[in-house]
Scaffold this motif. Structure first.
Motif, PDB file in Angstrom:
ATOM      1  N   ARG A 113       0.836  -1.205   0.000  1.00  0.00           N
ATOM      2  CA  ARG A 113       0.000   0.000   0.000  1.00  0.00           C
ATOM      3  C   ARG A 113       0.874   1.261   0.000  1.00  0.00           C
ATOM      4  N   LYS A 114       1.940   1.253   0.784  1.00  0.00           N
ATOM      5  CA  LYS A 114       2.827   2.405   0.857  1.00  0.00           C
ATOM      6  C   LYS A 114       3.507   2.686  -0.485  1.00  0.00           C
ATOM      7  N   VAL A 115       3.972   1.621  -1.141  1.00  0.00           N
ATOM      8  CA  VAL A 115       4.675   1.836  -2.406  1.00  0.00           C
ATOM      9  C   VAL A 115       3.705   2.257  -3.506  1.00  0.00           C
ATOM     10  N   GLN A 116       2.483   1.744  -3.483  1.00  0.00           N
ATOM     11  CA  GLN A 116       1.489   2.154  -4.476  1.00  0.00           C
ATOM     12  C   GLN A 116       1.153   3.631  -4.322  1.00  0.00           C
ATOM     13  N   GLU A 117       1.050   4.073  -3.076  1.00  0.00           N
ATOM     14  CA  GLU A 117       0.773   5.490  -2.816  1.00  0.00           C
ATOM     15  C   GLU A 117       1.942   6.356  -3.267  1.00  0.00           C
ATOM     16  N   LYS A 118       3.152   5.882  -3.018  1.00  0.00           N
ATOM     17  CA  LYS A 118       4.348   6.633  -3.428  1.00  0.00           C
ATOM     18  C   LYS A 118       4.396   6.788  -4.950  1.00  0.00           C
ATOM     19  N   ILE A 119       4.105   5.701  -5.674  1.00  0.00           N
ATOM     20  CA  ILE A 119       4.106   5.750  -7.145  1.00  0.00           C
ATOM     21  C   ILE A 119       3.037   6.707  -7.642  1.00  0.00           C
ATOM     22  N   SER A 120       1.846   6.594  -7.086  1.00  0.00           N
ATOM     23  CA  SER A 120       0.721   7.435  -7.503  1.00  0.00           C
ATOM     24  C   SER A 120       1.018   8.918  -7.269  1.00  0.00           C
ATOM     25  N   LYS A 121       1.527   9.231  -6.080  1.00  0.00           N
ATOM     26  CA  LYS A 121       1.778  10.634  -5.728  1.00  0.00           C
ATOM     27  C   LYS A 121       2.946  11.216  -6.526  1.00  0.00           C
ATOM     28  N   SER A 122       3.993  10.419  -6.766  1.00  0.00           N
ATOM     29  CA  SER A 122       5.136  10.939  -7.531  1.00  0.00           C
ATOM     30  C   SER A 122       4.752  11.158  -8.991  1.00  0.00           C
ATOM     31  N   ASN A 123       3.898  10.275  -9.543  1.00  0.00           N
ATOM     32  CA  ASN A 123       3.387  10.482 -10.906  1.00  0.00           C
ATOM     33  C   ASN A 123       2.556  11.762 -10.984  1.00  0.00           C
ATOM     34  N   GLU A 124       1.770  11.989  -9.947  1.00  0.00           N
ATOM     35  CA  GLU A 124       0.915  13.183  -9.871  1.00  0.00           C
ATOM     36  C   GLU A 124       1.764  14.451  -9.829  1.00  0.00           C
ATOM     37  N   LEU A 125       2.791  14.441  -8.982  1.00  0.00           N
ATOM     38  CA  LEU A 125       3.666  15.606  -8.865  1.00  0.00           C
ATOM     39  C   LEU A 125       4.467  15.819 -10.143  1.00  0.00           C
ATOM     40  N   GLU A 126       4.937  14.733 -10.737  1.00  0.00           N
ATOM     41  CA  GLU A 126       5.688  14.831 -11.986  1.00  0.00           C
ATOM     42  C   GLU A 126       4.823  15.442 -13.080  1.00  0.00           C
ATOM     43  N   ALA A 127       3.575  15.011 -13.168  1.00  0.00           N
ATOM     44  CA  ALA A 127       2.646  15.561 -14.165  1.00  0.00           C
ATOM     45  C   ALA A 127       2.446  17.064 -13.955  1.00  0.00           C
ATOM     46  N   TYR A 128       2.325  17.464 -12.693  1.00  0.00           N
ATOM     47  CA  TYR A 128       2.157  18.888 -12.392  1.00  0.00           C
ATOM     48  C   TYR A 128       3.366  19.685 -12.882  1.00  0.00           C
ATOM     49  N   LEU A 129       4.574  19.195 -12.626  1.00  0.00           N
ATOM     50  CA  LEU A 129       5.791  19.904 -13.014  1.00  0.00           C
ATOM     51  C   LEU A 129       5.976  19.926 -14.532  1.00  0.00           C
ATOM     52  N   ARG A 130       5.455  18.916 -15.212  1.00  0.00           N
ATOM     53  CA  ARG A 130       5.553  18.889 -16.678  1.00  0.00           C
ATOM     54  C   ARG A 130       4.504  19.788 -17.331  1.00  0.00           C
ATOM     55  N   ASP A 131       3.432  20.060 -16.620  1.00  0.00           N
ATOM     56  CA  ASP A 131       2.326  20.839 -17.193  1.00  0.00           C
ATOM     57  C   ASP A 131       2.361  22.316 -16.821  1.00  0.00           C
ATOM     58  N   THR A 132       3.091  22.663 -15.781  1.00  0.00           N
ATOM     59  CA  THR A 132       3.043  24.030 -15.243  1.00  0.00           C
ATOM     60  C   THR A 132       4.095  24.924 -15.889  1.00  0.00           C
ATOM     61  N   SER A 133       3.634  26.061 -16.416  1.00  0.00           N
ATOM     62  CA  SER A 133       4.538  27.028 -17.050  1.00  0.00           C
ATOM     63  C   SER A 133       5.054  28.031 -16.022  1.00  0.00           C
ATOM     64  N   GLU A 150       8.644  13.942   1.380  1.00  0.00           N
ATOM     65  CA  GLU A 150      10.010  14.102   0.874  1.00  0.00           C
ATOM     66  C   GLU A 150      10.370  13.017  -0.140  1.00  0.00           C
ATOM     67  N   GLU A 151      10.002  11.764   0.139  1.00  0.00           N
ATOM     68  CA  GLU A 151      10.354  10.664  -0.766  1.00  0.00           C
ATOM     69  C   GLU A 151       9.640  10.790  -2.109  1.00  0.00           C
ATOM     70  N   VAL A 152       8.436  11.363  -2.113  1.00  0.00           N
ATOM     71  CA  VAL A 152       7.666  11.580  -3.348  1.00  0.00           C
ATOM     72  C   VAL A 152       8.311  12.686  -4.170  1.00  0.00           C
ATOM     73  N   ARG A 153       8.690  13.757  -3.505  1.00  0.00           N
ATOM     74  CA  ARG A 153       9.341  14.884  -4.188  1.00  0.00           C
ATOM     75  C   ARG A 153      10.661  14.437  -4.822  1.00  0.00           C
ATOM     76  N   GLU A 154      11.419  13.633  -4.062  1.00  0.00           N
ATOM     77  CA  GLU A 154      12.698  13.122  -4.563  1.00  0.00           C
ATOM     78  C   GLU A 154      12.489  12.260  -5.810  1.00  0.00           C
ATOM     79  N   GLN A 155      11.480  11.395  -5.755  1.00  0.00           N
ATOM     80  CA  GLN A 155      11.207  10.492  -6.871  1.00  0.00           C
ATOM     81  C   GLN A 155      10.838  11.273  -8.139  1.00  0.00           C
ATOM     82  N   ALA A 156       9.944  12.249  -7.985  1.00  0.00           N
ATOM     83  CA  ALA A 156       9.501  13.050  -9.139  1.00  0.00           C
ATOM     84  C   ALA A 156      10.672  13.837  -9.727  1.00  0.00           C
TER      85      ALA A 156
END
Length: 620
Positions: A462-482, A535-541
């Motif tokens: 459950r922890k790793v699934q949440e980490k993957i989901s949240k890092s994908n979410e943050l990565e998408a935000y950084l790729r979409d934001t001007s 922190e671990e999500v931010r690092e991953q993204a």
């Protein structure tokens, strides 16, 4: 208990044995851990530390799969450092300084709370072999204990011989007896055995040292941890110190060379290349006028100090005389001199990828018996041997990690494919896909695999699934934001990066050298979003964006490698019949019996032309 038939018996309770016992028992096997001393379960025989370069990645992999080493290291840590932060994330390596007594205590508590696990204190002197299969063990008391599989994790105890100058003592560790009988039996069954050497430094009375003459080494300001679970983070840390030898120290050490077992021929076996004794260092690197030493506390509540870097087998009087000339050591008091230890090992080319021996079915080797050095390498092997012993006796598929999946996979493949003639130590340079095998993503790589085995818990998944989901979410935000020039240019100026005259995505700027997510967060609109993530999500993204091109290139190389991994070599294939193969290739492949073309290509002495010949012969 003694009349029971166990699924798996583990012999030895060092780092390999503890992980093997925990894995087999947690998977559901009826498991017995046999040790010569119940008081030294999980003992840190050498330095009181876990992790380090590449080794820290292994500890995180063990933890991601549900092993105990990371949890035990976190619970007994007295200092944490993330090494190599000045380099790329493939090189970042976590390391803890540990309380030696607390580490062993936490291991024993963890094992005692593990279901399906029994303990027995005695020395195993031989194995019960029936029709080419292991069927149990016989102890020094003559007790026969039956089992379906046995994992040998004997460490340095097999015919262990301790050297201090011209004095020799039989033992597996100072003050503990050697184990005998197993080597002789295995050799009589056709196994090849060898001898290796390792060493340990003196233990010092910390009250006798003057720390004002040493360089202080603090832990990280924001200490992390090994386990992906919610183990406690350090809120206070003990300091270590660095000091250096000098020419006077070297001159005194040389006085003892004629009484050194390393130089007078008493020790014939091979020692660790990358952790040499102090006498070996000043002999091999005679041009250097000083060597670095680490002054490491042994725990929260002890005055004992470990002098890392001063491993020695010189006479005790020479050791003490030389130490008195190290800055801060003028009044040094020694609890125990350094010593070297020779022990038996079995060249690991005699194993399959599951760590099962080729000669005796259901018999597994893990740890220093395979020629490795280090707690972490031993623990990783123990985990895999425990898993595979359980799977074998329950008629389940073998569990093997590939070189692109884990450092543990690199370690085992190196051992069984290339063998080792000196104590094997893991380095990041041994892993060709090290950007994929980072310490931060061990859970993403391995937890789901282990969960499917039945080892990693649902909480971990459950922890790793949440980490993957949240890092994908943050990565998408950084790729979409001007980000507009007026917002970013002051930040770019501060890091000496080229200014811009138009808006770009946040990910564009994050890909630049010297730019970090923390720098981008100087823009309030960015920080309002990103600061909500762990922190671990931010690092991953951040890593996924910054190293996207490199990561994709490594993944492409993995796909190419997998094509060769899919080309199987028949189990009974006769390499000697191919006249076009070099003589060395025939000999090496006949001995190691590679399972795939890719493995054959990794054998030392097998050339690319030999592989091409083999591919043609197999019709590929």
């Amino acid at each position: 208990m003694i009349n029971d038939i166990y699924d798996v018996i583990i012999v030895g309770a060092g780092h390999a044995g503890c992980e093997a016992a925990a894995a087999a028992a947690n998977l559901g096997s009826k498991t017995l851990l046999v040790t010569m001393n119940m008081q030294t379960i999980g003992q840190m025989s050498c330095n009181p530390a876990m992790g380090g370069i590449a080794k820290g990645q292994i500890v995180r992999e063990i933890d991601a799969m549900g092993g105990y080493s990371g949890i035990v290291a976190d619970k007994s840590a007295i200092q944490f450092k993330m090494l190599n932060l000045s380099k790329g994330p493939a090189m970042w390596s976590p390391r803890t300084q540990n309380d030696r007594m607390l580490f062993s205590q936490e291991w024993r508590l963890a094992l005692e709370q593990t279901p399906n696990l029994d303990f027995f204190q005695d020395m195993v002197k031989s194995l019960i072999i029936e029709n080419g299969k292991v069927a149990g063990v016989i102890t020094s008391l003559g007790i026969q204990i039956k089992s379906k599989a046995v994992v040998l994790t004997n460490g340095t105890f097999l015919n262990g011989l301790i050297h201090v100058g011209d004095k020799q003592l039989g033992g597996g560790r100072m003050g503990e007896p050697k184990a005998f009988g197993i080597t002789e039996q295995l050799v009589s069954l056709g196994f090849e055995a060898g001898r290796m050497k390792t060493g340990t430094p003196p233990r010092i009375d910390g009250r006798s040292l003057d720390y004002s003459q040493m360089e202080e080494q603090k832990g990280d300001e924001n200490p992390q941890k090994f386990s992906f679970l919610d183990t406690p983070k350090l809120t206070k840390q003990l300091r270590c110190h660095i000091v250096y030898t000098n020419e006077k120290v070297h001159d005194i050490l040389r006085e003892g060379f004629d009484r050194s077992p390393m130089f007078n021929g008493t020790i014939q076996s091979t020692g660790p290349r990358y952790c040499p004794s102090i006498e070996d260092k000043i002999n091999r690197f005679a041009e250097r006028n000083r060597h670095q030493l680490f002054v490491e506390p042994e725990g929260w509540k002890t005055i004992e100090i470990y002098l890392n870097g001063f491993s020695s087998s010189l006479p005790e009087d020479i050791q003490i005389k030389a130490m008195k000339h190290i800055p801060g050591f003028a009044n040094v008091k020694v609890f125990r001199p350094g010593y070297a230890i020779e022990y038996d090992y079995f060249p690991p080319t005699q194993l399959s990828h599951t760590l099962e021996t080729k000669l005796i079915e259901n018999l597994y080797f893990a740890g220093q018996i395979n020629g490795t050095t280090g707690y972490e390498e031993a623990a990783g092997q123990g985990l895999m041997a425990g898993i595979n012993a359980h799977n074998k006796v329950h008629e389940k598929e073998s569990f093997i990690l590939n070189r692109d999946e884990a450092y543990i996979g690199v370690l085992i493949d190196d051992l069984i494919t290339k063998g080792t003639e000196e104590p094997y130590r893991m380095f990041t340079s041994r892993a060709e896909y090290r950007l994929l095998l980072r310490q931060d993503n061990a859970d993403i790589r391995l937890t789901e695999k282990s969960y499917k085995l039945g080892l990693a818990s649902e909480e971990r998944l459950r922890k790793v699934q949440e980490k993957i989901s949240k890092s994908n979410e943050l990565e998408a935000y950084l790729r979409d934001t001007s980000i507009k020039p007026a917002q970013i240019n002051p930040i770019l100026k501060n890091i000496a990066s080229a200014l811009v005259d138009q808006a770009y995505r946040a990910s564009h700027f994050l890909s630049r050298p010297n730019m970090t997510l923390e720098s981008l967060e100087e823009i309030n609109e960015i920080k309002d979003i990103t600061s909500a993530y762990k922190e671990e999500v931010r690092e991953q993204a951040e890593i996924n964006i910054k190293y996207k091109g490199y990561i994709e290139k490594e993944k492409e190389n993995v796909i190419k490698l997998h094509r060769l991994e899919t080309i199987k070599i028949p189990e009974d294939f006769d390499f000697s019949q191919i006249s076009s193969l070099s003589t060395e290739a025939k000999q090496k492949m006949t001995k190691i019996r590679p399972v795939t073309i890719a493995q054959a290509g990794r054998i030392s002495g097998v050339s690319p032309s030999d592989i091409n010949v083999l591919l043609i012969y197999l019709g590929k």
